[in-house]
Design a protein around this motif. Structure first.
Motif, mmCIF file in Angstrom:
data_model
loop_
_atom_site.group_PDB
_atom_site.id
_atom_site.type_symbol
_atom_site.label_atom_id
_atom_site.label_comp_id
_atom_site.label_asym_id
_atom_site.label_seq_id
_atom_site.Cartn_x
_atom_site.Cartn_y
_atom_site.Cartn_z
ATOM 1 N N SER A 54 0.834 -1.208 0.000
ATOM 2 C CA SER A 54 0.000 0.000 0.000
ATOM 3 C C SER A 54 0.870 1.260 0.000
ATOM 4 O O SER A 54 2.059 1.225 0.279
ATOM 5 C CB SER A 54 -0.898 0.013 1.240
ATOM 6 N N LEU A 55 0.201 2.357 -0.313
ATOM 7 C CA LEU A 55 0.851 3.670 -0.244
ATOM 8 C C LEU A 55 -0.031 4.575 0.601
ATOM 9 O O LEU A 55 -1.242 4.680 0.354
ATOM 10 C CB LEU A 55 0.974 4.248 -1.666
ATOM 11 N N SER A 56 0.547 5.194 1.602
ATOM 12 C CA SER A 56 -0.195 6.194 2.375
ATOM 13 C C SER A 56 0.321 7.573 1.975
ATOM 14 O O SER A 56 1.536 7.803 1.920
ATOM 15 C CB SER A 56 0.010 5.994 3.881
ATOM 16 N N THR A 57 -0.610 8.458 1.683
ATOM 17 C CA THR A 57 -0.228 9.824 1.301
ATOM 18 C C THR A 57 -0.977 10.800 2.199
ATOM 19 O O THR A 57 -2.012 10.461 2.770
ATOM 20 C CB THR A 57 -0.606 10.150 -0.162
ATOM 21 N N PRO A 58 -0.486 12.041 2.279
ATOM 22 C CA PRO A 58 -1.307 13.064 2.941
ATOM 23 C C PRO A 58 -2.586 13.256 2.134
ATOM 24 O O PRO A 58 -2.599 13.031 0.919
ATOM 25 C CB PRO A 58 -0.427 14.324 2.854
ATOM 26 N N GLY A 59 -3.677 13.662 2.792
ATOM 27 C CA GLY A 59 -4.909 13.987 2.074
ATOM 28 C C GLY A 59 -4.618 15.045 1.020
ATOM 29 O O GLY A 59 -3.799 15.937 1.219
ATOM 30 N N PHE A 60 -5.295 14.924 -0.118
ATOM 31 C CA PHE A 60 -5.045 15.870 -1.208
ATOM 32 C C PHE A 60 -5.752 17.196 -0.926
ATOM 33 O O PHE A 60 -6.784 17.240 -0.250
ATOM 34 C CB PHE A 60 -5.531 15.290 -2.540
ATOM 35 N N ILE A 61 -5.174 18.255 -1.472
ATOM 36 C CA ILE A 61 -5.725 19.599 -1.244
ATOM 37 C C ILE A 61 -6.043 20.234 -2.600
ATOM 38 O O ILE A 61 -5.183 20.289 -3.477
ATOM 39 C CB ILE A 61 -4.728 20.457 -0.439
ATOM 40 N N ILE A 120 -9.860 21.955 1.039
ATOM 41 C CA ILE A 120 -10.424 22.666 -0.118
ATOM 42 C C ILE A 120 -10.390 24.189 0.072
ATOM 43 O O ILE A 120 -10.459 24.694 1.187
ATOM 44 C CB ILE A 120 -11.899 22.264 -0.388
ATOM 45 N N CYS A 121 -10.316 24.884 -1.055
ATOM 46 C CA CYS A 121 -10.655 26.309 -1.112
ATOM 47 C C CYS A 121 -11.816 26.370 -2.089
ATOM 48 O O CYS A 121 -11.623 26.107 -3.284
ATOM 49 C CB CYS A 121 -9.498 27.143 -1.625
ATOM 50 N N ALA A 122 -13.007 26.698 -1.581
ATOM 51 C CA ALA A 122 -14.202 26.491 -2.399
ATOM 52 C C ALA A 122 -15.088 27.724 -2.447
ATOM 53 O O ALA A 122 -15.142 28.514 -1.506
ATOM 54 C CB ALA A 122 -14.996 25.305 -1.854
ATOM 55 N N TYR A 123 -15.800 27.827 -3.559
ATOM 56 C CA TYR A 123 -16.823 28.849 -3.742
ATOM 57 C C TYR A 123 -18.173 28.188 -3.505
ATOM 58 O O TYR A 123 -18.407 27.063 -3.961
ATOM 59 C CB TYR A 123 -16.814 29.381 -5.175
ATOM 60 N N ILE A 359 0.060 18.631 -4.932
ATOM 61 C CA ILE A 359 -1.313 18.355 -4.468
ATOM 62 C C ILE A 359 -1.369 18.026 -2.974
ATOM 63 O O ILE A 359 -2.456 17.863 -2.432
ATOM 64 C CB ILE A 359 -1.996 17.246 -5.297
ATOM 65 N N THR A 360 -0.210 17.919 -2.346
ATOM 66 C CA THR A 360 -0.167 17.628 -0.899
ATOM 67 C C THR A 360 0.575 18.769 -0.188
ATOM 68 O O THR A 360 -0.010 19.802 0.110
ATOM 69 C CB THR A 360 0.499 16.253 -0.651
ATOM 70 N N THR A 361 1.862 18.588 0.018
ATOM 71 C CA THR A 361 2.651 19.555 0.777
ATOM 72 C C THR A 361 2.652 20.951 0.158
ATOM 73 O O THR A 361 2.563 21.960 0.871
ATOM 74 C CB THR A 361 4.113 19.060 0.872
ATOM 75 N N SER A 370 0.543 24.762 8.265
ATOM 76 C CA SER A 370 1.838 24.182 8.618
ATOM 77 C C SER A 370 1.697 22.753 9.141
ATOM 78 O O SER A 370 2.643 21.975 9.088
ATOM 79 C CB SER A 370 2.545 25.063 9.644
ATOM 80 N N ASP A 371 0.527 22.387 9.636
ATOM 81 C CA ASP A 371 0.348 21.012 10.109
ATOM 82 C C ASP A 371 -0.473 20.200 9.104
ATOM 83 O O ASP A 371 -1.126 19.229 9.458
ATOM 84 C CB ASP A 371 -0.323 20.992 11.488
ATOM 85 N N GLY A 372 -0.461 20.603 7.852
ATOM 86 C CA GLY A 372 -1.230 19.874 6.836
ATOM 87 C C GLY A 372 -0.361 19.479 5.661
ATOM 88 O O GLY A 372 0.760 19.968 5.497
ATOM 89 N N GLY A 373 -0.872 18.532 4.858
ATOM 90 C CA GLY A 373 -0.194 18.165 3.620
ATOM 91 C C GLY A 373 1.080 17.362 3.807
ATOM 92 O O GLY A 373 1.865 17.251 2.876
ATOM 93 N N ARG A 374 1.275 16.815 5.025
ATOM 94 C CA ARG A 374 2.517 16.086 5.284
ATOM 95 C C ARG A 374 2.253 14.891 6.172
ATOM 96 O O ARG A 374 1.412 14.971 7.083
ATOM 97 C CB ARG A 374 3.529 16.978 6.030
#
Ligand code: GUN
Ligand code: ZN
Length: 436
Positions: A54-61, A120-123, A359-361, A370-374
């Motif tokens: 498996s591969l674990s990644t940070p949640g995508f942004i 997300i940055c969403a409208y 798409i992550t960091t 600073s505590d996201g994407g990693r």
């Protein structure tokens, strides 16, 4: 919980790139508390989740998307301004009913999580109650991000236009309810949500200079994110020049105090060197939206030139001008858009390791999360567990058959959304196929 297997980590030796490693990630509550790199034969005996393949990644942004446009993806053949009038504005009108907005946002959030997107940055739309309902849904699902009531004062149908004073008041109230530090109280629970309100002029066509100046002041007072669109198509830029007496599109926003390090402008295709200078000096960001740019035939954004001139760039799907819900495939489109500039030597194109990082960091860093994407001790436990069904690692009984393609490239170009097995937000499975 311990996740073990392959991990997507930022490559400290090559800033702006991701790398693969084997190891374990220990989660405790809402946080990642430990990341250990080690060979697979040293994984703990009892692995709670994931495994060696498996591969674990940070949640995508995703730094630019429109919540009310998910049901109108695919309206091909119309240029931007006609597409807005013919498809998008009628779709957004449905958010007059806050229950409709709430139900639709729930469906959208489910899709985002199934594709591994946790930030997300969403409208939303111009409707205050509908936007408020959407923000509650996103917050209660545990998503992280900013959402804005889309501000439209003019040059749109009457059913989507509102007086500036009303929109300013409504935006201020959203900032009260969902403050920029993300401390809005989660309904029915004790812990705070992570969704905050953003000041969101749709674009300068729909707002007067006076209105935008008031927005700039409000955003400064509240330290709020600002989102809008910039220089996406030639006819749009021509209309801006007409409306603002030839002032450059970037300066229209700059004059209103809307260029800040917390400003995110979708597209930014048609910019000259002065525009880039203003963006670089103010720290305002361009959300590159390659799938929307190709779908609406708006043009191709030159990310390389922007970055060479220190313009900060992020990446977004721009659904529903963009058709692609997976940020992995938007990452791929970023590579394809860069490659369409035939004069750029292949070795200078962004590769998969850069797209995975973006798409992550990369997106998290740009947003100041600073505590996201990693995957790192102290980071928020927003994690995607992926199980590819292709041979992306040497078979256990054939270790000599080293991969002939960079595994990060193989995974990105062969990507299949069915590989997403679990999406954790704040340590909790928010999308989970493993229990089926
Ligand atoms: N410019 C103003 N509004 C929009 C929108 O909804 N989508 C895109 N792609 N561009 C815009
Ligand atoms: Zn957009």
């Amino acid at each position: 919980m311990i996740l073990a297997g392959h991990l997507l980590l930022p490559d400290d030796d090559r800033p702006g790139h991701a790398r693969l490693a084997t190891g374990t990630v220990r989660l405790d509550g809402e946080q990642i508390v430990e990341v250990i790199e080690c060979p697979a034969d040293q994984f703990p005996q009892s692995i709670a989740a994931a495994g060696p393949q498996s591969l674990s990644t940070p949640g995508f942004i995703d730094t630019h998307l429109h919540l009310p446009q998910f049901d109108t993806i695919g309206a091909h053949g119309l240029p931007l301004l006609e597409w807005l009038d013919g498809v998008t504005f009628p779709a957004e009108r449905r958010w007059e009913d806050p229950d409709y907005a709430r139900g639709m946002t729930q469906r959208v959030v489910d899709q985002l999580l199934a594709h591994g997107t946790t930030g997300i940055c969403a409208y939303a739309t111009v409707h205050h109650a509908g936007t408020h309902a959407a923000m509650e849904v996103a917050r209660d699902a545990g998503l992280r991000g900013v959402i804005g009531q889309t501000l439209i004062e003019r040059h749109a149908p009457d059913f989507l236009s509102r007086p500036a004073a009303q929109l300013l008041d409504e935006t201020a109230r959203l900032l009260d309810a969902f403050p920029p530090d993300g401390s809005g109280v989660r309904s029915g629970g004790s812990s705070g949500g992570r969704v905050s309100a953003a000041v969101t002029p749709r674009f300068a066509i729909t707002c007067t200079a006076e209105f935008m100046a008031e927005m700039g002041q409000l955003a400064a007072e509240r330290d709020a994110f600002i989102q809008s669109h910039l220089a996406e198509t030639v006819p749009e830029c021509e209309f801006i020049a007409e409306l603002f007496d030839g002032t450059s599109y970037v300066d229209v926003y700059g004059d209103a105090g809307l260029l800040t390090p917390k400003s995110i402008y979708g597209h930014g295709i048609y910019l000259d060197s002065d525009d880039r200078k203003s963006l670089a000096q103010t720290g305002a960001m361009i959300a590159h939206c390659p799938t929307a740019n190709s779908f609406l035939r708006s043009g191709t954004m030159d990310r390389r030139s922007h970055r060479a001139r220190d313009v900060r760039t992020t990446l977004g799907s721009d659904i529903g001008g963009g058709y692609e819900r997976s940020m992995v495939r938007v990452g791929r489109a970023m590579i394809e858009a860069a490659a369409s500039f035939a004069s750029v030597p292949a070795k200078e194109l962004p590769g998969a390791s850069e797209a995975w990082w973006q798409i992550t960091t990369g997106n998290a860093k740009a947003l100041g999360w600073s505590d996201g994407g990693r995957l790192a001790a102290g980071a928020s436990a927003d994690v995607v567990v992926i199980e590819p069904d292709i041979r992306w690692l040497p078979a256990v009984d054939q270790p000599e058959n080293e991969p002939l393609v960079d595994p990060l490239a193989l995974l990105m170009w062969a990507w299949d959304d069915r590989w997403v097995k679990q999406t954790l937000v704040r340590g909790q499975p928010a999308y989970d196929t493993t229990s089926n």
